[in-house]
Scaffold this motif. Sequence first.
Motif, PDB file in Angstrom:
ATOM      1  N   THR A  15      -6.658  -8.352 -13.076  1.00  0.00           N
ATOM      2  CA  THR A  15      -5.452  -6.989 -12.828  1.00  0.00           C
ATOM      3  C   THR A  15      -5.437  -7.144 -11.695  1.00  0.00           C
ATOM      4  N   VAL A  16      -3.800  -7.202 -10.668  1.00  0.00           N
ATOM      5  CA  VAL A  16      -4.329  -7.428  -9.474  1.00  0.00           C
ATOM      6  C   VAL A  16      -3.480  -5.816  -8.693  1.00  0.00           C
ATOM      7  N   ILE A  20      -2.847  -2.737  -2.365  1.00  0.00           N
ATOM      8  CA  ILE A  20      -4.534  -3.133  -1.659  1.00  0.00           C
ATOM      9  C   ILE A  20      -4.403  -4.333  -1.162  1.00  0.00           C
ATOM     10  N   LEU A  21      -3.903  -5.440  -1.681  1.00  0.00           N
ATOM     11  CA  LEU A  21      -3.640  -7.033  -1.902  1.00  0.00           C
ATOM     12  C   LEU A  21      -1.877  -7.377  -1.799  1.00  0.00           C
ATOM     13  N   GLU A  43      -1.364  -4.045 -10.613  1.00  0.00           N
ATOM     14  CA  GLU A  43      -1.233  -2.033 -11.111  1.00  0.00           C
ATOM     15  C   GLU A  43      -1.266  -1.940  -9.382  1.00  0.00           C
ATOM     16  N   LEU A  44      -1.388  -0.450 -10.112  1.00  0.00           N
ATOM     17  CA  LEU A  44      -0.167  -0.098  -8.120  1.00  0.00           C
ATOM     18  C   LEU A  44      -0.800   1.445  -8.235  1.00  0.00           C
ATOM     19  N   TRP A  45      -1.001   1.649  -6.904  1.00  0.00           N
ATOM     20  CA  TRP A  45      -1.350   3.092  -7.006  1.00  0.00           C
ATOM     21  C   TRP A  45       0.032   3.495  -6.819  1.00  0.00           C
ATOM     22  N   TRP A  46       0.037   5.244  -6.250  1.00  0.00           N
ATOM     23  CA  TRP A  46       1.895   5.540  -6.022  1.00  0.00           C
ATOM     24  C   TRP A  46       2.338   5.176  -4.802  1.00  0.00           C
ATOM     25  N   GLY A  70       7.605 -11.839 -13.828  1.00  0.00           N
ATOM     26  CA  GLY A  70       6.802 -12.090 -15.388  1.00  0.00           C
ATOM     27  C   GLY A  70       5.851 -11.887 -15.495  1.00  0.00           C
ATOM     28  N   VAL A  71       5.532 -10.618 -14.926  1.00  0.00           N
ATOM     29  CA  VAL A  71       3.811 -10.044 -14.259  1.00  0.00           C
ATOM     30  C   VAL A  71       4.225  -8.241 -15.351  1.00  0.00           C
ATOM     31  N   ARG A  72       2.993  -7.811 -15.421  1.00  0.00           N
ATOM     32  CA  ARG A  72       3.068  -6.550 -16.235  1.00  0.00           C
ATOM     33  C   ARG A  72       1.883  -6.505 -15.735  1.00  0.00           C
ATOM     34  N   LEU A  73       2.312  -4.876 -15.866  1.00  0.00           N
ATOM     35  CA  LEU A  73       1.883  -3.673 -15.182  1.00  0.00           C
ATOM     36  C   LEU A  73       1.525  -2.443 -15.980  1.00  0.00           C
ATOM     37  N   THR A  74      -0.604  -3.334 -15.549  1.00  0.00           N
ATOM     38  CA  THR A  74      -1.244  -2.402 -16.125  1.00  0.00           C
ATOM     39  C   THR A  74      -1.736  -1.821 -15.402  1.00  0.00           C
ATOM     40  N   GLY A  75      -1.587  -0.358 -14.766  1.00  0.00           N
ATOM     41  CA  GLY A  75      -1.929   0.571 -14.234  1.00  0.00           C
ATOM     42  C   GLY A  75      -1.113   1.113 -13.819  1.00  0.00           C
ATOM     43  N   LEU A  76      -0.550   2.294 -12.957  1.00  0.00           N
ATOM     44  CA  LEU A  76      -0.446   3.213 -12.117  1.00  0.00           C
ATOM     45  C   LEU A  76      -0.746   4.525 -12.175  1.00  0.00           C
ATOM     46  N   ASN A  77      -0.922   4.996 -10.656  1.00  0.00           N
ATOM     47  CA  ASN A  77      -1.751   6.198 -10.398  1.00  0.00           C
ATOM     48  C   ASN A  77      -0.117   7.137 -10.458  1.00  0.00           C
ATOM     49  N   PHE A  78      -0.595   8.222 -10.403  1.00  0.00           N
ATOM     50  CA  PHE A  78       0.484   8.879 -10.630  1.00  0.00           C
ATOM     51  C   PHE A  78       0.122   9.514  -8.928  1.00  0.00           C
ATOM     52  N   TYR A  79       0.860  10.413  -8.458  1.00  0.00           N
ATOM     53  CA  TYR A  79       1.025  10.869  -6.578  1.00  0.00           C
ATOM     54  C   TYR A  79       0.183  11.679  -6.078  1.00  0.00           C
TER      55      TYR A  79
END
Length: 282
Positions: A15-16, A20-21, A43-46, A70-79
């Motif tokens: 997962t990208v 950062i990318l 995935e994403l930081w907040w 069409g991509v899946r969000l697999t991870g997210l940072n809290f604030y």
Amino acid sequence: MPGFARSTAAEQRFTVNLSILFTELPLLERPAAAAAAGFTAVELWWPWVDSPTPAQPSLDALRGAITDAGVRLTGLNFYAGQLPGPDRGALSVPGEESERFRANLDVAADFAHSLGCRSLNALYGNRVAGTDPAEQDALALENLVRAAAAADRVGAVLLIEALNAPESPRYPLVSAPAAVTVVDRVNEASGLGNARFLMDLYHLSVNGEDLPSVIERYASKTGHVQIADSPGRGAPGTGSLPLEELLGRLRKAGYDGWVGLEYKAGDRPSSEAFDWLPREAR
């Protein structure tokens, strides 16, 4: 650049990290760029570093960009304050930052849930001059229990991460044992059992840890893995970490979750920073 063997790469789920990318692009264009590069998960930081509670149109726009790509969000940072930058984490910082973290919990959890995301990462937070570390640790535990409850409400795990001391000298969790100790404390205090270790092989390598030993000891408590090569935090093959071997060790130890690509593209477009990975394995 040396690449992963096709057979080995095919056994992973990558997962990208869009924080950062693909940062040369506006946020809302990044999911489609990742899809165009062949990836199906991000995935994403907040993303809203100045706001733990962004306006609904902002949330809707990002949700739409991810869905449309069409991509899946697999991870997210809290604030977590300003990332990248000197402010790493908010949950253990007394006062306004801690309150901002609490205000974000349901917003982040609901956003993640709306996209089927099942991993929420809570950065511990820096030590604050003039504040008793024990006071910060007590506040951190209280807020992490709240975060565990918010994650549990939407069927997600809570991730707790170790960073590296050279880049984050005021961050107290700079070893795998330190982070796993907090994971255990949160699970005991919450009674939910959904706190897990985020094993970032780059950060742990910069700290000088024995990575095969870390994998052997903590793979069973790991909820997510992130990679970058070291030195330099570049793509696999730009440094000296045996990342293909380490991921193989993780698989043998029973880890079958996502591997987040959290590295810097360097002086080239992000779309050109995946030549180490066969396209069919993305």
